[in-house]
Design an enzyme around this catalytic site. Structure first.
Site, PDB file in Angstrom:
ATOM      1  CB  CYS A  35      -0.841   0.196   1.162  1.00  0.00           C
ATOM      2  SG  CYS A  35      -2.204  -1.173   1.455  1.00  0.00           S
ATOM      3  NE  ARG A  86      -4.758   2.026   1.906  1.00  0.00           N
ATOM      4  CZ  ARG A  86      -4.822   1.891   3.068  1.00  0.00           C
ATOM      5  NH1 ARG A  86      -5.340   2.411   3.996  1.00  0.00           N
ATOM      6  NH2 ARG A  86      -3.915   0.550   3.301  1.00  0.00           N
ATOM      7  CG  ASN A 132      -0.149  -5.931   5.428  1.00  0.00           C
ATOM      8  OD1 ASN A 132      -0.925  -5.856   6.110  1.00  0.00           O
ATOM      9  ND2 ASN A 132       0.423  -6.870   4.784  1.00  0.00           N
TER      10      ASN A 132
HETATM   11  C1  LIG Z   1      -4.053  -5.681   3.999  1.00  0.00           C
HETATM   12  C2  LIG Z   1      -4.499  -4.273   4.096  1.00  0.00           C
HETATM   13  C3  LIG Z   1      -3.235  -3.385   3.578  1.00  0.00           C
HETATM   14  C4  LIG Z   1      -2.932  -3.398   2.393  1.00  0.00           C
HETATM   15  C5  LIG Z   1      -1.284  -3.949   2.205  1.00  0.00           C
HETATM   16  O1  LIG Z   1      -0.687  -3.281   2.568  1.00  0.00           O
HETATM   17  N1  LIG Z   1      -1.546  -5.129   1.575  1.00  0.00           N
HETATM   18  C6  LIG Z   1      -0.265  -5.575   1.289  1.00  0.00           C
HETATM   19  C7  LIG Z   1      -0.395  -7.153   1.580  1.00  0.00           C
HETATM   20  S1  LIG Z   1       1.216  -7.785   1.588  1.00  0.00           S
HETATM   21  O2  LIG Z   1       2.090  -7.394   2.581  1.00  0.00           O
HETATM   22  O3  LIG Z   1       1.947  -7.496   0.411  1.00  0.00           O
HETATM   23  O4  LIG Z   1       1.195  -9.317   1.780  1.00  0.00           O
HETATM   24  C8  LIG Z   1      -5.068  -3.845   5.448  1.00  0.00           C
HETATM   25  C9  LIG Z   1      -5.299  -2.444   5.561  1.00  0.00           C
HETATM   26  C10 LIG Z   1      -6.631  -2.290   6.525  1.00  0.00           C
HETATM   27  C11 LIG Z   1      -6.802  -3.479   7.084  1.00  0.00           C
HETATM   28  C12 LIG Z   1      -8.175  -3.790   7.704  1.00  0.00           C
HETATM   29  C13 LIG Z   1      -8.402  -2.805   8.651  1.00  0.00           C
HETATM   30  O5  LIG Z   1      -7.396  -2.838   9.831  1.00  0.00           O
HETATM   31  C14 LIG Z   1      -9.949  -3.256   9.557  1.00  0.00           C
HETATM   32  C15 LIG Z   1     -10.042  -4.796   9.676  1.00  0.00           C
HETATM   33  C16 LIG Z   1      -9.176  -5.001  11.035  1.00  0.00           C
HETATM   34  C17 LIG Z   1      -9.254  -6.348  11.629  1.00  0.00           C
HETATM   35  O6  LIG Z   1      -8.626  -6.891  12.518  1.00  0.00           O
HETATM   36  C18 LIG Z   1      -9.017  -7.558  10.463  1.00  0.00           C
HETATM   37  C19 LIG Z   1      -9.730  -7.129   9.243  1.00  0.00           C
HETATM   38  C20 LIG Z   1      -9.639  -5.686   8.772  1.00  0.00           C
HETATM   39  C21 LIG Z   1     -10.731  -5.575   7.481  1.00  0.00           C
HETATM   40  C22 LIG Z   1      -8.321  -5.242   8.022  1.00  0.00           C
HETATM   41  C23 LIG Z   1      -7.951  -6.122   6.881  1.00  0.00           C
HETATM   42  C24 LIG Z   1      -6.552  -5.893   6.259  1.00  0.00           C
HETATM   43  O7  LIG Z   1      -5.558  -6.216   7.000  1.00  0.00           O
HETATM   44  C25 LIG Z   1      -6.610  -4.364   5.736  1.00  0.00           C
HETATM   45  C26 LIG Z   1      -7.416  -4.207   4.664  1.00  0.00           C
END
Ligand SMILES: C[C@H](CCC(=O)NCCS(=O)(=O)O)[C@H]1CC[C@H]2[C@@H]3[C@H](O)C[C@@H]4C[C@H](O)CC[C@]4(C)[C@H]3C[C@H](O)[C@]12C
Length: 328
Positions: free
Chosen positions: A2, A17, A80
């Site tokens: 992200c 974002r 993340n």
């Molecule tokens: C994974 C998302 C970040 C995007 C990112 O950086 N992805 C990269 C993945 S990787 O490293 O390359 O494997 C994060 C950002 C916000 C997060 C969400 C938010 O924190 C809101 C909730 C929080 C809950 O504890 C878990 C589900 C959730 C719905 C989260 C799911 C997921 O971890 C999200 C969607």
């Protein structure tokens, strides 16, 4: 992966974002009005608070925000931070806030980065889960107001709150390392510079655009951090034109987007991470603009069009259909 960033043009302050992932959590644009009751596991509930607009999954009528802004112009995004984020058990005497509660807890009651810093002074980000299906995510956060940005990282050695002079955040490694890495790109330039290789080697400027040629083009987090910072600082912002600035913001955000098919997920090779959505907030006007991977048109949700004194959530599903403008 992200990317998030903030910047100020004249009297307008923006926050962008990209959400890069291979799966959806059913997220929508969600407005939380001032009298929606935020229940927290340990810290005091917020029955009356600032209003929020952002992207969230709504589960059991609770908005789990990915990124959001409040009606006082403070914005926040969770990105993340795998293998580094460490959330502790509750500690007596601390403000014990679960990771999924952090965005509403901060944006519900802070108007500025300074206020957020004060609130964060006694925090312990806990490992409590929202539910068995939604365990804590390993995140770090960018928080920005009209002029300043900070990064919050909860590591094994405790919570760190860093000033962020460039207003950019991506993923691993930790923020101090990302910031230091910018030093390696200090000679990148928008201008094509004279030959400094050697006076004895007659090198030509055979093409336009040689100045930023060595700007990293990768999808990895370090490359995106450098590229987002360089592109943000060198973009041609307009002092007065909102549409021009939003257009420019989406160009910057899309310069670090992930095209589908290029970033294979190690644990599931049939899947690829891609930029599911891009949001751009105008923090002074309570506006959330967005594009999605399949809809390049810029869409707008204005928080002031709902009753911000209310007590129930308003959710707008993302419009994912491509709208082709038929010219003939
Ligand atoms: C994974 C998302 C970040 C995007 C990112 O950086 N992805 C990269 C993945 S990787 O490293 O390359 O494997 C994060 C950002 C916000 C997060 C969400 C938010 O924190 C809101 C909730 C929080 C809950 O504890 C878990 C589900 C959730 C719905 C989260 C799911 C997921 O971890 C999200 C969607």
């Amino acid at each position: 992966m992200c990317t998030a960033l903030s910047f100020q043009v004249d009297n307008n302050h923006y926050f962008g974002r990209n959400l890069d992932l291979e799966l959806s959590y059913g997220q929508q644009v969600v407005i939380t009005p001032q009298n929606f009751s935020f229940k927290f596991r340990e810290v005091a509930n917020l029955d009356h608070h600032f209003a929020l607009i952002g992207v969230a999954s709504v589960v059991d009528n609770y908005p789990l925000y990915f990124d959001a802004a409040n009606d006082h112009g403070l914005a926040m995004g969770g990105l993340n931070y795998p293998d580094n984020a460490y959330y502790a058990d509750s500690i007596s005497g601390k403000d014990n806030v679960a990771s999924f509660e952090l965005i509403p807890w901060i944006l519900g009651q802070c108007a500025t980065v300074d206020e957020a810093k004060k609130l964060l002074a006694n925090i312990n980000i806990t490992n409590q889960q929202f539910s068995q299906q939604l365990p804590p995510s390993p995140l770090h956060w960018l928080i920005s107001d009209h002029s300043d940005s900070i990064v919050v990282e909860s590591d094994r050695d405790g919570v760190h709150v860093y000033d962020n002079p460039v207003g950019v955040l991506t993923n691993n490694p930790s923020f101090p390392k990302q910031l230091f890495n910018l030093n390696n790109y200090r000679t990148i330039s928008a201008a094509t510079l004279p030959n400094q290789f050697s006076a004895q080697v007659p090198l030509e400027d055979y093409s336009r655009g040689l100045g930023p040629r060595n700007l990293p083009g990768g999808m990895d987090s370090e490359s995106r951090f450098v590229r987002a910072a360089f592109n943000k600082y060198n973009a041609t912002w307009d002092q007065h034109d909102e549409v021009a600035n939003i257009t420019e913001l989406f160009h910057v955000m899309h310069s670090v987007e992930q095209q589908s098919g290029l970033d294979q997920v190690a644990t599931n090779p049939a899947k690829f991470e891609y930029t599911i959505y891009t949001v751009g907030y105008n923090l002074d006007k309570g506006l959330l603009y967005y594009t999605t991977y399949t809809n390049n048109q810029i869409n707008l949700v204005n928080m002031n069009k709902v009753n911000l004194q209310g007590n129930s959530l308003t959710a707008y599903p993302f419009v994912n259909d491509q709208a082709i403008n038929n010219v003939n």
